[in-house]
Design a protein around this motif. Sequence first.
Motif, PDB file in Angstrom:
ATOM      1  N   THR A  45      -1.494   3.004  -7.100  1.00 22.04           N
ATOM      2  CA  THR A  45      -1.396   2.258  -5.847  1.00 22.04           C
ATOM      3  C   THR A  45      -2.454   2.751  -4.884  1.00 22.04           C
ATOM      4  OG1 THR A  45       0.991   2.062  -6.186  1.00 22.04           O
ATOM      5  CG2 THR A  45       0.130   1.523  -4.002  1.00 22.04           C
ATOM      6  N   GLN A  48       0.843  -1.179   0.000  1.00 19.30           N
ATOM      7  CA  GLN A  48       0.000   0.000   0.000  1.00 19.30           C
ATOM      8  C   GLN A  48       0.874   1.223   0.000  1.00 19.30           C
ATOM      9  OE1 GLN A  48      -1.945  -2.662   0.878  1.00 19.30           O
ATOM     10  NE2 GLN A  48      -3.498  -1.848  -0.465  1.00 19.30           N
ATOM     11  N   GLN A  49       0.509   2.209  -0.789  1.00 19.86           N
ATOM     12  CA  GLN A  49       1.183   3.489  -0.796  1.00 19.86           C
ATOM     13  C   GLN A  49       0.390   4.463   0.039  1.00 19.86           C
ATOM     14  OE1 GLN A  49       3.484   5.750  -1.265  1.00 19.86           O
ATOM     15  NE2 GLN A  49       3.300   6.764  -3.228  1.00 19.86           N
ATOM     16  N   TYR A 108      -6.465  -4.988 -11.689  1.00 15.56           N
ATOM     17  CA  TYR A 108      -6.260  -4.945 -10.250  1.00 15.56           C
ATOM     18  C   TYR A 108      -6.933  -6.155  -9.613  1.00 15.56           C
ATOM     19  CZ  TYR A 108      -5.196  -0.076 -11.249  1.00 15.56           C
ATOM     20  OH  TYR A 108      -4.653   1.070 -11.768  1.00 15.56           O
ATOM     21  N   GLY A 160       2.829  -5.373 -11.517  1.00 14.44           N
ATOM     22  CA  GLY A 160       2.875  -5.396 -10.067  1.00 14.44           C
ATOM     23  C   GLY A 160       3.607  -6.622  -9.557  1.00 14.44           C
ATOM     24  N   GLN A 185      -4.768  -4.287  -5.336  1.00 13.64           N
ATOM     25  CA  GLN A 185      -3.374  -4.367  -5.750  1.00 13.64           C
ATOM     26  C   GLN A 185      -3.270  -4.354  -7.269  1.00 13.64           C
ATOM     27  OE1 GLN A 185      -0.539  -6.534  -3.045  1.00 13.64           O
ATOM     28  NE2 GLN A 185      -2.314  -7.864  -2.900  1.00 13.64           N
TER      29      GLN A 185
END
Lengths: 112, 118
Positions: free
Chosen positions: A101, A2-3, B35, B58, B44
């Motif tokens: 993000t 997580q950002q 995602y 990712g 994510q």
Amino acid sequence: SQQGEEDPQALSIQEGENATMNCSYKTSINNLQWYRQNSGRGLVHLILIRSNEREKHSGRLRVTLDTSKKSSSLLITASRAADTASYFCATVNTGANSKLTFGKGITLSVRP
Amino acid sequence: KAGVTQTPRYLIKTRGQQVTLSCSPISGHRSVSWYQQTPGQGLQFLFEYFSETQRNKGNFPGRFSGRQFSNSRSEMNVSTLELGDSALYLCASSFSALTSGSRRETQYFGPGTRLLVL
């Protein structure tokens, strides 16, 4: 990873009140976006603020961005029961490997 | 304009199987991102495609792959499914690629495909 980290994790308010949600992030960003999600459905884009902007408005929404503190806030004025949803902040990082993000989200409940 | 569409909307698979999910972006949009959303890990980023090229990926294992066609439609494939792959898979389209600076980077999300792996 997580950002964005939203705060609080959950918020319950009365219809007509204002709701303020905060988001902090860690790295340099190109822009920061806020999304709404109703009960496990797709996300709805609310507003995008660029790193060189400090404040934006869209209807009942007001977003601020403080890049020195790496934080943003989303204000929903005169809330309605229909605003009940999860709200996410998301950042697009600078650099070649850009990606969106998301934080873990804030659950907003607006009581009629 | 029609929104982003994803098919199928719901899917049940068993461990070890593979699955292909489809995403049709908004007409004119050339960027498609995928995602994964789970209660534990949240949302994510999987990958982004722009003009048939993967721009970024990712932190997911190689079992997750994707591609984009010349009409910008995209597919995501997960091979050798695991229980932990159960999730809501969301795709999003935008006119421009992320950080393109074109002011047309806003992502529009589809309703998602809910995958359950048994």
